[in-house]
Design a protein around this motif. Structure first.
Motif, PDB file in Angstrom:
ATOM      1  N   LEU A   1      45.018  66.013  74.888  1.00 22.38           N
ATOM      2  CA  LEU A   1      44.927  66.918  74.571  1.00 22.38           C
ATOM      3  C   LEU A   1      45.642  67.811  73.298  1.00 22.38           C
ATOM      4  O   LEU A   1      45.948  67.572  72.090  1.00 22.38           O
ATOM      5  CB  LEU A   1      43.828  68.158  74.524  1.00 22.38           C
ATOM      6  N   ASN A   2      46.961  67.906  74.755  1.00 24.64           N
ATOM      7  CA  ASN A   2      48.156  68.399  73.916  1.00 24.64           C
ATOM      8  C   ASN A   2      49.113  67.480  73.450  1.00 24.64           C
ATOM      9  O   ASN A   2      49.774  67.578  72.336  1.00 24.64           O
ATOM     10  CB  ASN A   2      48.834  69.214  74.837  1.00 24.64           C
ATOM     11  N   LEU A   3      48.717  66.664  73.565  1.00 20.75           N
ATOM     12  CA  LEU A   3      49.853  64.869  73.196  1.00 20.75           C
ATOM     13  C   LEU A   3      49.408  64.327  71.824  1.00 20.75           C
ATOM     14  O   LEU A   3      49.715  64.051  71.112  1.00 20.75           O
ATOM     15  CB  LEU A   3      49.468  64.271  73.840  1.00 20.75           C
ATOM     16  N   LEU A   4      47.709  64.859  71.457  1.00 20.58           N
ATOM     17  CA  LEU A   4      46.800  64.476  70.312  1.00 20.58           C
ATOM     18  C   LEU A   4      47.760  64.396  69.603  1.00 20.58           C
ATOM     19  O   LEU A   4      47.537  64.565  68.099  1.00 20.58           O
ATOM     20  CB  LEU A   4      45.136  64.997  70.698  1.00 20.58           C
ATOM     21  N   PRO A   5      48.515  65.828  68.493  1.00 22.26           N
ATOM     22  CA  PRO A   5      48.332  66.624  67.548  1.00 22.26           C
ATOM     23  C   PRO A   5      49.795  65.622  67.383  1.00 22.26           C
ATOM     24  O   PRO A   5      50.087  66.135  66.212  1.00 22.26           O
ATOM     25  CB  PRO A   5      49.272  67.760  68.396  1.00 22.26           C
ATOM     26  N   ILE A   6      50.909  65.013  68.365  1.00 27.78           N
ATOM     27  CA  ILE A   6      52.078  64.766  68.341  1.00 27.78           C
ATOM     28  C   ILE A   6      51.551  63.500  67.217  1.00 27.78           C
ATOM     29  O   ILE A   6      52.292  63.380  66.182  1.00 27.78           O
ATOM     30  CB  ILE A   6      52.624  64.227  69.380  1.00 27.78           C
ATOM     31  N   GLY A   7      50.265  62.843  67.778  1.00 27.98           N
ATOM     32  CA  GLY A   7      50.458  61.772  66.987  1.00 27.98           C
ATOM     33  C   GLY A   7      49.546  61.791  65.322  1.00 27.98           C
ATOM     34  O   GLY A   7      49.972  61.381  64.090  1.00 27.98           O
ATOM     35  N   VAL A   8      49.331  63.058  65.154  1.00 34.72           N
ATOM     36  CA  VAL A   8      48.700  63.714  63.803  1.00 34.72           C
ATOM     37  C   VAL A   8      49.340  63.780  63.394  1.00 34.72           C
ATOM     38  O   VAL A   8      49.504  63.228  61.902  1.00 34.72           O
ATOM     39  CB  VAL A   8      47.615  64.751  64.161  1.00 34.72           C
ATOM     40  N   ASN A   9      50.875  64.284  64.212  1.00 33.11           N
ATOM     41  CA  ASN A   9      51.791  64.557  63.105  1.00 33.11           C
ATOM     42  C   ASN A   9      52.568  63.756  62.729  1.00 33.11           C
ATOM     43  O   ASN A   9      53.178  63.990  61.045  1.00 33.11           O
ATOM     44  CB  ASN A   9      52.259  65.662  63.700  1.00 33.11           C
ATOM     45  N   LEU A  10      52.386  62.921  63.275  1.00 32.01           N
ATOM     46  CA  LEU A  10      53.272  61.487  62.772  1.00 32.01           C
ATOM     47  C   LEU A  10      53.019  60.261  61.394  1.00 32.01           C
ATOM     48  O   LEU A  10      53.180  60.316  60.746  1.00 32.01           O
ATOM     49  CB  LEU A  10      53.642  60.825  64.323  1.00 32.01           C
ATOM     50  N   ILE A  11      50.621  60.748  61.380  1.00 32.12           N
ATOM     51  CA  ILE A  11      50.793  60.005  60.388  1.00 32.12           C
ATOM     52  C   ILE A  11      50.483  60.539  58.997  1.00 32.12           C
ATOM     53  O   ILE A  11      50.066  60.102  58.313  1.00 32.12           O
ATOM     54  CB  ILE A  11      49.520  60.013  60.733  1.00 32.12           C
ATOM     55  N   ALA A  12      50.994  62.228  58.951  1.00 31.24           N
ATOM     56  CA  ALA A  12      50.958  62.730  57.536  1.00 31.24           C
ATOM     57  C   ALA A  12      51.451  62.146  56.573  1.00 31.24           C
ATOM     58  O   ALA A  12      52.618  61.317  56.583  1.00 31.24           O
ATOM     59  CB  ALA A  12      51.727  64.408  58.512  1.00 31.24           C
ATOM     60  N   GLY A  13      50.809  62.433  55.632  1.00 31.37           N
ATOM     61  CA  GLY A  13      51.373  61.540  54.109  1.00 31.37           C
ATOM     62  C   GLY A  13      50.884  59.859  54.240  1.00 31.37           C
ATOM     63  O   GLY A  13      51.150  59.434  53.374  1.00 31.37           O
ATOM     64  N   HIS A  14      50.359  59.398  55.695  1.00 29.95           N
ATOM     65  CA  HIS A  14      49.910  58.010  55.582  1.00 29.95           C
ATOM     66  C   HIS A  14      48.569  57.905  56.311  1.00 29.95           C
ATOM     67  O   HIS A  14      47.921  56.932  56.956  1.00 29.95           O
ATOM     68  CB  HIS A  14      51.000  57.208  56.225  1.00 29.95           C
ATOM     69  N   GLU A  15      47.937  58.561  55.950  1.00 35.33           N
ATOM     70  CA  GLU A  15      46.514  58.849  56.762  1.00 35.33           C
ATOM     71  C   GLU A  15      45.618  57.717  57.081  1.00 35.33           C
ATOM     72  O   GLU A  15      45.102  57.454  57.966  1.00 35.33           O
ATOM     73  CB  GLU A  15      45.811  59.995  56.291  1.00 35.33           C
ATOM     74  N   ILE A  16      45.161  57.111  55.688  1.00 33.15           N
ATOM     75  CA  ILE A  16      44.765  55.907  55.509  1.00 33.15           C
ATOM     76  C   ILE A  16      45.199  54.462  55.502  1.00 33.15           C
ATOM     77  O   ILE A  16      44.490  53.840  56.308  1.00 33.15           O
ATOM     78  CB  ILE A  16      45.076  55.811  53.664  1.00 33.15           C
ATOM     79  N   SER A  17      46.678  54.583  55.668  1.00 31.94           N
ATOM     80  CA  SER A  17      47.262  53.230  56.684  1.00 31.94           C
ATOM     81  C   SER A  17      47.017  53.084  57.820  1.00 31.94           C
ATOM     82  O   SER A  17      46.620  52.631  58.936  1.00 31.94           O
ATOM     83  CB  SER A  17      49.015  52.993  56.275  1.00 31.94           C
ATOM     84  N   ALA A  18      47.326  55.007  58.691  1.00 30.53           N
ATOM     85  CA  ALA A  18      46.925  54.909  59.794  1.00 30.53           C
ATOM     86  C   ALA A  18      45.254  54.805  60.409  1.00 30.53           C
ATOM     87  O   ALA A  18      45.448  54.292  61.546  1.00 30.53           O
ATOM     88  CB  ALA A  18      47.670  56.455  60.213  1.00 30.53           C
ATOM     89  N   ILE A  19      44.608  55.552  59.857  1.00 32.14           N
ATOM     90  CA  ILE A  19      42.906  55.422  59.948  1.00 32.14           C
ATOM     91  C   ILE A  19      42.988  53.553  60.004  1.00 32.14           C
ATOM     92  O   ILE A  19      42.295  53.429  60.658  1.00 32.14           O
ATOM     93  CB  ILE A  19      42.136  56.022  59.097  1.00 32.14           C
ATOM     94  N   ILE A  20      43.720  52.515  58.902  1.00 33.89           N
ATOM     95  CA  ILE A  20      43.125  50.939  59.113  1.00 33.89           C
ATOM     96  C   ILE A  20      43.848  50.456  60.543  1.00 33.89           C
ATOM     97  O   ILE A  20      43.345  49.419  61.040  1.00 33.89           O
ATOM     98  CB  ILE A  20      44.041  50.546  57.912  1.00 33.89           C
ATOM     99  N   ILE A  21      45.440  51.274  60.394  1.00 35.19           N
ATOM    100  CA  ILE A  21      45.107  50.638  62.212  1.00 35.19           C
ATOM    101  C   ILE A  21      44.841  50.946  63.039  1.00 35.19           C
ATOM    102  O   ILE A  21      44.677  50.217  64.266  1.00 35.19           O
ATOM    103  CB  ILE A  21      47.032  51.360  62.116  1.00 35.19           C
ATOM    104  N   ILE A  22      44.292  52.259  63.283  1.00 33.08           N
ATOM    105  CA  ILE A  22      43.502  52.482  64.296  1.00 33.08           C
ATOM    106  C   ILE A  22      42.110  51.764  64.275  1.00 33.08           C
ATOM    107  O   ILE A  22      41.938  51.231  65.837  1.00 33.08           O
ATOM    108  CB  ILE A  22      42.730  54.463  64.468  1.00 33.08           C
TER     109      ILE A  22
END
Length: 339
Positions: A119-140
């Protein structure tokens, strides 16, 4: 060949967090790679290559490292790292002599610690995808499709990373080449502030380490006992001492690499030894790490979100399987520590 392949993959998975912590603390990146490589080798040597763990820079110490470094100099921050490692070793040796200390903690406590890590590490990934959320969702989404496929399951992470790089290339989002420079060693100095602001943090982080190693054992199909956790604490501490002795910061086992083990089902600990050797090579060939650094952060972020989700789901399942009759205690711990 498979061993080298997963060694490279574990390098890519841990790279983002290493760059993040190094940048946050002002640590020379080439030196960061060297300390991670040496620290991982020390860990595997002292644990007899039992756990498929990768050591990385610990973000838990960022505040203390920055404060001590800015007020007293990086030499004292390095000294604090050595002290943190020594405290780790002492806690581990105490646990080896009195294993009941660790055994007194119910399994749901360590499983809850694993969940908190995720839970504490999850925000790191969320912060890294900022501005590219759609591309990140496609990768996930690509990672999830690969993961549920029996034929592609073992290659989930490589597929997600390769797809992410191709997507970044098509959309023109590849990063620029970065020269990380040469290694600059720093020899530690000690004062009380370094001990108080950095060293004692190791006592709290020890629980995170035990949870991480327990999770790593679960991913490998190993039932960890008190002696395993004590050995891991000693090894983690020794790795941090080696890191601090040349100017690095405290090291810790990386949960995202455990997530890769869950996703790939590849559990050979020699893959992490290969990862350590790769980091040592990267330390002396900054041009190679500069090329790797061209991969956009949101690609790593999407993969990290997938991995942290895997870790969290696994720990919740383990808590659910527990025979402990104290779920209210687990919930109280979760709310208290995560808040």
């Amino acid at each position: 060949m498979t061993l080298f392949f997963y060694g490279v993959l574990h390098t890519l998975i841990s790279l983002t967090c290493i760059l993040f912590v190094a940048g946050s603390t002002g640590l020379n990146v080439s030196l960061a790679f060297l300390t991670v490589g040496l620290g991982t080798l020390v860990f595997h040597l002292l644990t007899k290559n039992k756990f498929a763990a990768v050591m990385g820079l610990s973000g838990s110490y960022i505040g203390g490292l920055v404060l001590v470094g800015s007020q007293y100099g990086v030499e004292y921050a390095a000294g604090g790292s050595v002290l943190a490692g020594i405290i780790y070793v002492l806690v581990g040796l105490l646990a080896k002599k009195y294993p009941k200390i660790i055994g007194s903690f119910p399994k749901y406590v360590l499983n809850t610690a694993v969940l908190l890590i995720a839970l504490n590490l999850l925000p790191i990934g969320v912060n890294l995808i900022a501005g590219h959320e759609i591309s990140a969702i496609i990768i996930i989404a690509v990672a999830l499709v690969s993961y549920v496929s029996k034929k592609l399951n073992a290659y989930t992470l490589p597929i997600a990373l390769i797809f992410g790089v191709l997507l970044a290339t098509i959309t023109g989002n590849l990063g620029t080449f970065t020269d990380f420079g040469t290694i600059s060693l720093v020899f530690p100095k000690f004062n009380f502030e370094a001990f108080a602001l950095i060293g004692v943090v190791a006592i709290a982080v020890a629980f995170e380490t035990m949870g991480d190693i327990t999770n790593c054992g679960m991913a490998q199909g190993i039932e960890t006992d008190e002696h395993d956790l004590a050995d891991a604490l000693v090894a983690n501490g020794a790795a941090s001492v080696v890191s601090g002795a040349i100017g690095g910061i405290p090291l810790t086992s990386y949960s995202e690499n455990v997530g890769l083990i869950y996703a790939s089902k590849y559990t050979n600990p020699w893959a992490q030894v290969v990862t350590a050797l790769i980091y040592i090579v990267l330390a002396f060939v900054p041009a190679v790490s500069g090329v790797v650094g061209m991969i956009p952060n949101y690609v790593f972020g999407a993969v990290l979100i997938f991995l942290f989700g895997m870790i969290g789901i696994s720990s919740v399942c383990k808590i659910g399987e527990s025979n402990d009759k104290n779920p209210s205690i687990m919930i109280a711990m979760l709310v208290t520590f995560y808040a």
